[in-house]
Motif scaffolding. Structure first.
Motif, PDB file in Angstrom:
ATOM      1  N   ARG A  17       0.835  -1.208   0.000  1.00 54.30           N
ATOM      2  CA  ARG A  17       0.000   0.000   0.000  1.00 54.30           C
ATOM      3  C   ARG A  17       0.865   1.251   0.000  1.00 54.30           C
ATOM      4  N   GLY A  18       1.947   1.225   0.766  1.00 56.16           N
ATOM      5  CA  GLY A  18       2.839   2.374   0.792  1.00 56.16           C
ATOM      6  C   GLY A  18       3.495   2.624  -0.554  1.00 56.16           C
ATOM      7  N   ARG A  19       3.881   1.552  -1.231  1.00 63.94           N
ATOM      8  CA  ARG A  19       4.492   1.727  -2.555  1.00 63.94           C
ATOM      9  C   ARG A  19       3.529   2.390  -3.517  1.00 63.94           C
ATOM     10  N   HIS A  20       2.255   2.015  -3.463  1.00 63.95           N
ATOM     11  CA  HIS A  20       1.268   2.626  -4.343  1.00 63.95           C
ATOM     12  C   HIS A  20       0.947   4.061  -3.930  1.00 63.95           C
ATOM     13  N   GLY A  22       3.494   5.971  -3.048  1.00 62.05           N
ATOM     14  CA  GLY A  22       4.699   6.702  -3.408  1.00 62.05           C
ATOM     15  C   GLY A  22       5.923   6.445  -2.567  1.00 62.05           C
ATOM     16  N   SER A  23       5.844   5.565  -1.559  1.00 59.92           N
ATOM     17  CA  SER A  23       7.021   5.319  -0.723  1.00 59.92           C
ATOM     18  C   SER A  23       7.832   4.147  -1.279  1.00 59.92           C
ATOM     19  N   ASP A  24       9.074   4.057  -0.857  1.00 59.84           N
ATOM     20  CA  ASP A  24       9.973   2.982  -1.260  1.00 59.84           C
ATOM     21  C   ASP A  24       9.942   1.900  -0.183  1.00 59.84           C
ATOM     22  N   PRO A  25       9.504   0.683  -0.502  1.00 56.51           N
ATOM     23  CA  PRO A  25       9.410  -0.361   0.529  1.00 56.51           C
ATOM     24  C   PRO A  25      10.733  -0.661   1.211  1.00 56.51           C
ATOM     25  N   VAL A  26      11.822  -0.618   0.456  1.00 57.99           N
ATOM     26  CA  VAL A  26      13.123  -0.921   1.053  1.00 57.99           C
ATOM     27  C   VAL A  26      13.484   0.141   2.086  1.00 57.99           C
ATOM     28  N   VAL A  27      13.302   1.395   1.736  1.00 60.63           N
ATOM     29  CA  VAL A  27      13.596   2.484   2.674  1.00 60.63           C
ATOM     30  C   VAL A  27      12.670   2.412   3.876  1.00 60.63           C
ATOM     31  N   GLU A  28      11.381   2.167   3.622  1.00 59.31           N
ATOM     32  CA  GLU A  28      10.414   2.149   4.716  1.00 59.31           C
ATOM     33  C   GLU A  28      10.727   1.038   5.709  1.00 59.31           C
ATOM     34  N   PHE A  29      11.135  -0.129   5.212  1.00 53.29           N
ATOM     35  CA  PHE A  29      11.444  -1.225   6.130  1.00 53.29           C
ATOM     36  C   PHE A  29      12.810  -1.022   6.786  1.00 53.29           C
ATOM     37  N   SER A  30      13.788  -0.588   6.030  1.00 56.37           N
ATOM     38  CA  SER A  30      15.156  -0.489   6.547  1.00 56.37           C
ATOM     39  C   SER A  30      15.333   0.647   7.539  1.00 56.37           C
ATOM     40  N   GLU A  31      14.741   1.805   7.214  1.00 53.51           N
ATOM     41  CA  GLU A  31      14.992   3.006   8.012  1.00 53.51           C
ATOM     42  C   GLU A  31      13.911   3.272   9.044  1.00 53.51           C
ATOM     43  N   MET A  94       3.445  -8.210  -4.376  1.00 56.69           N
ATOM     44  CA  MET A  94       3.933  -8.375  -3.006  1.00 56.69           C
ATOM     45  C   MET A  94       5.150  -9.287  -2.965  1.00 56.69           C
ATOM     46  N   ALA A  95       5.142 -10.361  -3.759  1.00 52.52           N
ATOM     47  CA  ALA A  95       6.307 -11.237  -3.808  1.00 52.52           C
ATOM     48  C   ALA A  95       7.533 -10.475  -4.318  1.00 52.52           C
ATOM     49  N   ALA A  96       7.315  -9.584  -5.289  1.00 53.90           N
ATOM     50  CA  ALA A  96       8.420  -8.782  -5.809  1.00 53.90           C
ATOM     51  C   ALA A  96       8.985  -7.858  -4.732  1.00 53.90           C
ATOM     52  N   ILE A  97       8.117  -7.300  -3.881  1.00 54.07           N
ATOM     53  CA  ILE A  97       8.591  -6.468  -2.774  1.00 54.07           C
ATOM     54  C   ILE A  97       9.460  -7.301  -1.833  1.00 54.07           C
ATOM     55  N   ALA A  98       9.009  -8.522  -1.532  1.00 54.24           N
ATOM     56  CA  ALA A  98       9.799  -9.399  -0.659  1.00 54.24           C
ATOM     57  C   ALA A  98      11.173  -9.679  -1.258  1.00 54.24           C
ATOM     58  N   LEU A  99      11.205  -9.921  -2.564  1.00 52.74           N
ATOM     59  CA  LEU A  99      12.482 -10.197  -3.232  1.00 52.74           C
ATOM     60  C   LEU A  99      13.380  -8.950  -3.269  1.00 52.74           C
ATOM     61  N   ARG A 100      12.774  -7.773  -3.473  1.00 55.72           N
ATOM     62  CA  ARG A 100      13.542  -6.525  -3.457  1.00 55.72           C
ATOM     63  C   ARG A 100      14.174  -6.294  -2.090  1.00 55.72           C
ATOM     64  N   LEU A 101      13.419  -6.542  -1.028  1.00 51.00           N
ATOM     65  CA  LEU A 101      13.959  -6.385   0.318  1.00 51.00           C
ATOM     66  C   LEU A 101      15.133  -7.330   0.547  1.00 51.00           C
ATOM     67  N   ALA A 102      15.015  -8.559   0.016  1.00 48.92           N
ATOM     68  CA  ALA A 102      16.104  -9.522   0.174  1.00 48.92           C
ATOM     69  C   ALA A 102      17.342  -9.088  -0.605  1.00 48.92           C
ATOM     70  N   ARG A 103      17.155  -8.629  -1.840  1.00 47.08           N
ATOM     71  CA  ARG A 103      18.303  -8.189  -2.641  1.00 47.08           C
ATOM     72  C   ARG A 103      19.008  -7.006  -2.008  1.00 47.08           C
TER      73      ARG A 103
END
Length: 350
Positions: A17-20, A22-31, A94-103
């Protein structure tokens, strides 16, 4: 600090939902994020070392529990079944978000208990892909093979709505989980395919008839990833004593759901819910099934949880309450993570 592997969260839904928006899932989870319950910093602060991260397809309208009547009773109407095409699009997203977070190294996408233990040792969030309701899966189960190759290691055939695989229970109080039919013919096929592939079958949202259909078909331990005791809080989503006995006999597992509506005696959606209600359910589950069959399944990012916990950073408050209630370090290790790892090793053919 007792490290926790959690049996259910909806962080992927929040990040999607955040990505849609405008937020970046990697930044949102990491930071860290201002909203929700889980991100990397809060998980580390609360000893949340990993969890089953759900691919869940929301409906077009925002789901909300029906407001309780004067007597506290409610029966939220079931959501309509979803179309597979649009559901598959969302599941892949959603699976792509999970893979992006892993990469990006924000978390580690784990496919074995060894990988989970390695991630926990390294201080990296150990994510395991779960599917909550299989609207994205076709009747021929071709998509199941693809999602498994991408890391899917757990699924619930239904959420609390019906699909081609079976029937879900409503959000209702007071109500038995025996609310309708169980698995369909292709639902039985799905269970057998999960046994073959090594995918945990989650019984958290299925009708009681569906529970027994899975029990007679599956060769795995019986698992309800985020459910509580119906005898204490008689909502349709909670498990009867007969179901708990079957889980014990199959050396399965129940993960305590932190949702206040499934903890409180009055089942109200009130965050002012004491930790003693959580301990009460743990005590009941342990007394009924034994310490080896009880774990945690928070429903972080998917439910109202007790204010005394707040979010993932407050997870140790429950562990401290359990310690104060007399659970020793061996028992806490089992509840916090070891029971989940035992289930995974069995279901994943390790």
């Amino acid at each position: 600090m007792n490290l926790v592997f959690d049996g259910h969260n909806d962080v992927l839904l929040r990040l999607w939902r955040g990505r849609h928006a405008g937020s970046d899932p990697v930044v949102e989870f990491s930071e860290g994020a201002r909203e929700g319950h889980i991100d990397g910093p809060r998980a580390r602060a609360g000893g949340l070392a990993g969890g089953l991260c759900a691919i869940y397809i929301p409906s077009m309208k925002e789901f909300a529990l029906q407001e309780a009547g004067p007597d506290g009773h409610y029966n939220t109407p079931m959501e309509a079944p979803l179309q597979r095409g649009s559901s598959l699009d969302i599941a892949l997203d959603m699976a792509a978000i999970a893979l992006r977070l892993a990469r990006a190294g924000a978390w580690r996408l784990c496919r074995s208990t060894g990988e989970i233990r390695d991630a926990m040792r390294d201080g990296v969030f150990a994510a395991v892909l779960h599917m909550e309701g299989c609207e994205a899966i076709d009747a021929e189960l071709a998509a199941l093979e693809v999602f498994h190759a991408a890391g899917l290691r757990s699924l619930g055939p239904v959420w609390s709505r019906h699909n081609i695989f079976g029937h879900g229970v409503p959000f209702a109080y007071p109500m038995s989980p025996d609310t309708g039919p169980g698995l369909t013919d292709v639902g039985f096929d799905l269970v057998r395919a999960c046994n073959r592939l090594g995918i945990v079958i989650d019984l958290a949202h299925i009708t009681e008839k569906g529970f027994w259909d899975v029990a007679k078909t599956s060769d795995q331990p019986l698992v309800a990833s985020h459910s509580n005791a119906h005898a204490l809080t008689p909502v349709a989503r909670n498990l009867t004593d007969r179901q708990l006995d079957a889980i014990r006999e199959r050396k399965g597992l129940v993960g305590l759901n932190y949702a206040v509506t499934m903890l409180r005696p009055d089942a109200r959606d009130n965050p002012d819910t004491p930790l003693s209600d959580m301990v009460r359910h743990i005590d009941y589950l342990v007394a009924r099934m034994g310490i080896d069959c009880v774990a945690l399944g928070s429903d972080f990012d998917g439910a109202t949880i007790p204010a005394a916990i707040g979010d993932a950073s407050g997870n140790q408050a429950l562990i401290e309450a359990l310690s104060d209630a007399g659970y020793d370090e061996d028992a806490l290790a089992k509840i916090c993570r070891e029971n989940w790892l035992r289930i995974f090793a069995s279901a994943w053919h390790e």
